[in-house]
Each structure stands twice: as structure tokens, then as C-alpha cells.
Write a protein that holds these residues in place. Structure first.
Motif, short mmCIF file in Angstrom:
data_model
loop_
_atom_site.label_atom_id
_atom_site.label_comp_id
_atom_site.label_asym_id
_atom_site.label_seq_id
_atom_site.Cartn_x
_atom_site.Cartn_y
_atom_site.Cartn_z
N PHE A 137 -12.46 43.17 -38.40
CA PHE A 137 -13.63 42.38 -38.75
C PHE A 137 -13.24 40.91 -38.93
CE2 PHE A 137 -16.78 40.61 -41.67
CZ PHE A 137 -17.95 40.99 -41.04
N GLY A 138 -14.07 40.02 -38.37
CA GLY A 138 -13.85 38.59 -38.50
C GLY A 138 -12.88 38.00 -37.49
N GLN A 139 -12.39 38.80 -36.54
CA GLN A 139 -11.42 38.31 -35.57
C GLN A 139 -12.02 38.06 -34.19
OE1 GLN A 139 -7.62 40.43 -35.55
NE2 GLN A 139 -8.07 41.30 -37.55
N ASN A 140 -13.34 38.24 -34.06
CA ASN A 140 -14.01 38.07 -32.77
C ASN A 140 -13.38 38.94 -31.68
OD1 ASN A 140 -16.05 36.42 -33.61
ND2 ASN A 140 -15.12 34.52 -32.90
N ILE A 141 -12.96 40.13 -32.07
CA ILE A 141 -12.50 41.13 -31.13
C ILE A 141 -13.56 42.22 -31.07
CG2 ILE A 141 -10.73 42.85 -30.58
CD1 ILE A 141 -8.73 41.14 -32.08
N PHE A 142 -14.05 42.48 -29.87
CA PHE A 142 -15.10 43.46 -29.69
C PHE A 142 -14.58 44.60 -28.82
CE2 PHE A 142 -17.01 39.45 -30.70
CZ PHE A 142 -18.04 39.76 -31.57
N LEU A 168 -16.15 35.59 -26.85
CA LEU A 168 -17.30 36.31 -27.40
C LEU A 168 -17.56 35.91 -28.85
CD1 LEU A 168 -16.30 39.81 -26.04
CD2 LEU A 168 -18.24 38.46 -25.22
N SER A 169 -18.82 35.92 -29.22
CA SER A 169 -19.19 35.72 -30.62
C SER A 169 -20.53 36.39 -30.86
CB SER A 169 -19.26 34.23 -30.98
OG SER A 169 -20.26 33.57 -30.22
N LEU A 170 -20.84 36.54 -32.13
CA LEU A 170 -22.07 37.22 -32.54
C LEU A 170 -22.88 36.25 -33.39
CD1 LEU A 170 -23.27 40.13 -32.24
CD2 LEU A 170 -22.33 40.61 -34.50
N PHE A 171 -24.15 36.05 -33.03
CA PHE A 171 -25.03 35.16 -33.78
C PHE A 171 -26.34 35.88 -34.05
CE2 PHE A 171 -28.31 31.76 -33.88
CZ PHE A 171 -27.87 31.09 -35.01
N ARG A 172 -26.62 36.09 -35.33
CA ARG A 172 -27.82 36.81 -35.75
C ARG A 172 -27.91 38.17 -35.06
NH1 ARG A 172 -32.28 31.82 -35.87
NH2 ARG A 172 -31.30 30.69 -37.61
N GLN A 173 -26.78 38.87 -35.08
CA GLN A 173 -26.67 40.22 -34.53
C GLN A 173 -26.91 40.27 -33.02
OE1 GLN A 173 -25.44 42.55 -36.61
NE2 GLN A 173 -25.43 40.83 -38.06
N LYS A 174 -26.70 39.16 -32.35
CA LYS A 174 -26.89 39.10 -30.91
C LYS A 174 -25.65 38.52 -30.26
CE LYS A 174 -30.07 37.32 -27.37
NZ LYS A 174 -31.28 36.48 -27.12
N MET A 175 -25.15 39.20 -29.22
CA MET A 175 -23.95 38.73 -28.55
C MET A 175 -24.24 37.45 -27.77
SD MET A 175 -21.48 40.76 -29.33
CE MET A 175 -20.31 40.07 -28.15
N GLN A 176 -23.25 36.56 -27.75
CA GLN A 176 -23.33 35.36 -26.95
C GLN A 176 -21.93 35.01 -26.45
OE1 GLN A 176 -25.02 32.47 -29.64
NE2 GLN A 176 -23.08 32.08 -30.67
N ILE A 177 -21.87 34.13 -25.46
CA ILE A 177 -20.60 33.75 -24.84
C ILE A 177 -20.39 32.26 -25.04
CG2 ILE A 177 -19.34 33.60 -22.66
CD1 ILE A 177 -20.92 36.04 -21.71
N ASN A 178 -19.20 31.90 -25.50
CA ASN A 178 -18.83 30.50 -25.69
C ASN A 178 -18.07 30.03 -24.45
OD1 ASN A 178 -19.72 30.57 -28.54
ND2 ASN A 178 -17.95 31.91 -28.78
N LEU A 179 -18.61 29.03 -23.78
CA LEU A 179 -18.09 28.63 -22.47
C LEU A 179 -16.69 28.03 -22.57
CD1 LEU A 179 -18.83 28.39 -19.44
CD2 LEU A 179 -19.55 26.04 -19.93
N GLU A 180 -15.79 28.54 -21.70
CA GLU A 180 -14.45 28.00 -21.57
C GLU A 180 -14.24 27.33 -20.21
OE1 GLU A 180 -12.48 27.86 -24.03
OE2 GLU A 180 -13.17 29.40 -25.42
N ARG A 181 -14.83 27.89 -19.17
CA ARG A 181 -14.74 27.31 -17.83
C ARG A 181 -15.82 27.93 -16.95
NH1 ARG A 181 -8.80 29.69 -16.60
NH2 ARG A 181 -8.54 28.87 -18.71
#
Length: 241
Positions: free
Chosen positions: A44-49, A180-193
Motif C-alpha cells: 500500500f502506498g507504493q503505486n504498485i498495482f 500508474l496512479s489512483l485518483f478518487r478510486q479511478k485509475m489514471q496514467i502519468n505521462l512519461e513519454r
């Protein structure tokens, strides 16, 4: 090691992740499958899904940009990859600092010498009109005009390096890689490239690879033997992780 109570899955310790086929790679996924990822209480809290018991941090998707929304400190790209769901791609903004307005405080002299005092019997000289630009040239005056909407520079999520997303407009087909990250119980992707997808053939080739990886890897639980786990534990204790 943790187990899933609903299905016969084992979640291995982090020192085993170097043997994972998913943890240290860009996992090709569809948006619908990204939304199926879940967390484990052990991480938990490591952004590993996890998909089944496969640990995932980095994903790669191909899809059509169907919306672009500008909000404070972020640009949100909505991606539709025909998997049955859309997903938000988050791009961080780096706001350029606004220049500070020039201030020239006047200095008051309360101990002015007597000879500098005004003579009450003498007509006062006309005062020069005060102007805040008296100490500036014409060109320096223009530098004080601040832009209420400073130009935004977008940056990658992890390394905070500049990234130009001007081409990423609705109607553009792109391949994105992100964390990957979770915002308001919804998955989203943080752009790297990202890269632009040149044609339909390239898009279909990615979809074929994505489907094969789903069938051959993600849908099959990750299994390690007791001997393998002991070996990875010894490596971790020796600092080889």
C-alpha cells in the motif's frame, strides 16, 4: 507472502519482483484492463498495482485522443483505445515564474538641513510631475508587462524533464508510456513519454502484441517455487536486489 482469499493467488515479496515478467517492463495493456488493476495491502502506498498477482508499475497504451482538458498544473488527455473504456493521461505543467514588479520606494529625510528648507517668503518652484518610469528607458518599461497566462512547459511525471505535447490534440492516435496512479478510486496514467502512431498497420500491430501478452502472461498466475523464493531472499539479504 500474502494470498488472495477469493482465488488461489500468491503475492510474493518485493525481493522476488526481479523475476517478474511484468514489473520492470512497459506492459502493453488496454484501458479496460488498466481499470481492472488492484492494490495489495502488502504494498500500500507504493503505486504498485496487480493484474492477478503480476506486479505492474509501467504501462503502454495505443489509442485516440478524444478530449484535452487544461486545469491548474495539469493537462488531462482522455484516451480511447477501443477496449471498452477510456482512461485519463495526466501531464504535469511547470509554470514559469512571473517577474516581480519593480518597486522604487521613496526615501524620506526627516533631518533635512536648515538651508534646504523652503523659504516661506519665496514663491515655491513648480514640482516636477512624478512618473514611475523616470528611471527607465522606453524598452525597460515594456519588460514590466506581465502575462496573466504565462506559457506552460509540460514535464514528465518521474524525471521532471520537458516534454512537448502540442501535437497531442483530439483526433490524434498516439502510443503513451506512463506510470500508474489512483485518483478518487479511478485509475489514471502519468505521462512519461509518447510517440505518434503513423498508420493503422502500426496500431493493429500493437493491438496484436497487447492481446498475446494478455493471454500468454497476464492471464496466467505468476508462480515461483520455494527454492526460487529462498534464492531471491538470500540475494536480498546480500544486497543484490
Amino acid at each position: 507472502m500474502a494470498t488472495d482469499g477469493n482465488v488461489d493467488l500468491t503475492f510474493y515479496p518485493a525481493f522476488c519482483f526481479k523475476a517478474s515478467p511484468t514489473h520492470f517492463t512497459w506492459v502493453k495493456m488496454g484501458a479496460a484492463d488498466v481499470h481492472r488493476l488492484r492494490r495489495s495491502n502488502e504494498f500500500f502506498g507504493q503505486n504498485i498495482f496487480f493484474y492477478n498477482n503480476h506486479p505492474i508499475r509501467f504501462v503502454s497504451l495505443v489509442g485516440l485522443v478524444v478530449a484535452r482538458t487544461e486545469i491548474t498544473r495539469r493537462t488531462i488527455l482522455t484516451l480511447d483505445d477501443s477496449s471498452g473504456a477510456t482512461i485519463d493521461i495526466i501531464v504535469l505543467q511547470q509554470t514559469q515564474p512571473k517577474p516581480k514588479p519593480y518597486s522604487n520606494p521613496s526615501t524620506k529625510h526627516t533631518d533635512q538641513p536648515a538651508e534646504d528648507q523652503a523659504d516661506p517668503d519665496q514663491d515655491p518652484e513648480p514640482e516636477a510631475e512624478a512618473t514611475p518610469w523616470s528611471n527607465f528607458s522606453v524598452t525597460s518599461k515594456t519588460t514590466l508587462n506581465t502575462n496573466p497566462n504565462p506559457q506552460q512547459t509540460h514535464i514528465t511525471a518521474t524525471d521532471k524533464e520537458p516534454i512537448n505535447i502540442i501535437p497531442l490534440q483530439p483526433g490524434t492516435t498516439i502510443r503513451v508510456k506512463g506510470t500508474l496512479s489512483l485518483f478518487r478510486q479511478k485509475m489514471q496514467i502519468n505521462l512519461e513519454r509518447f510517440t505518434l502512431v503513423p498508420d493503422t498497420n502500426a496500431e493493429m500491430a500493437f493491438l496484436d502484441e497487447r492481446l498475446r501478452f494478455l493471454i500468454e502472461v497476464l492471464s496466467v498466475p505468476w508462480v515461483l517455487s520455494d527454492a526460487e523464493i529462498r534464492g531471491y531472499r538470500v540475494d536480498a539479504e546480500m544486497g543484490d536486489v
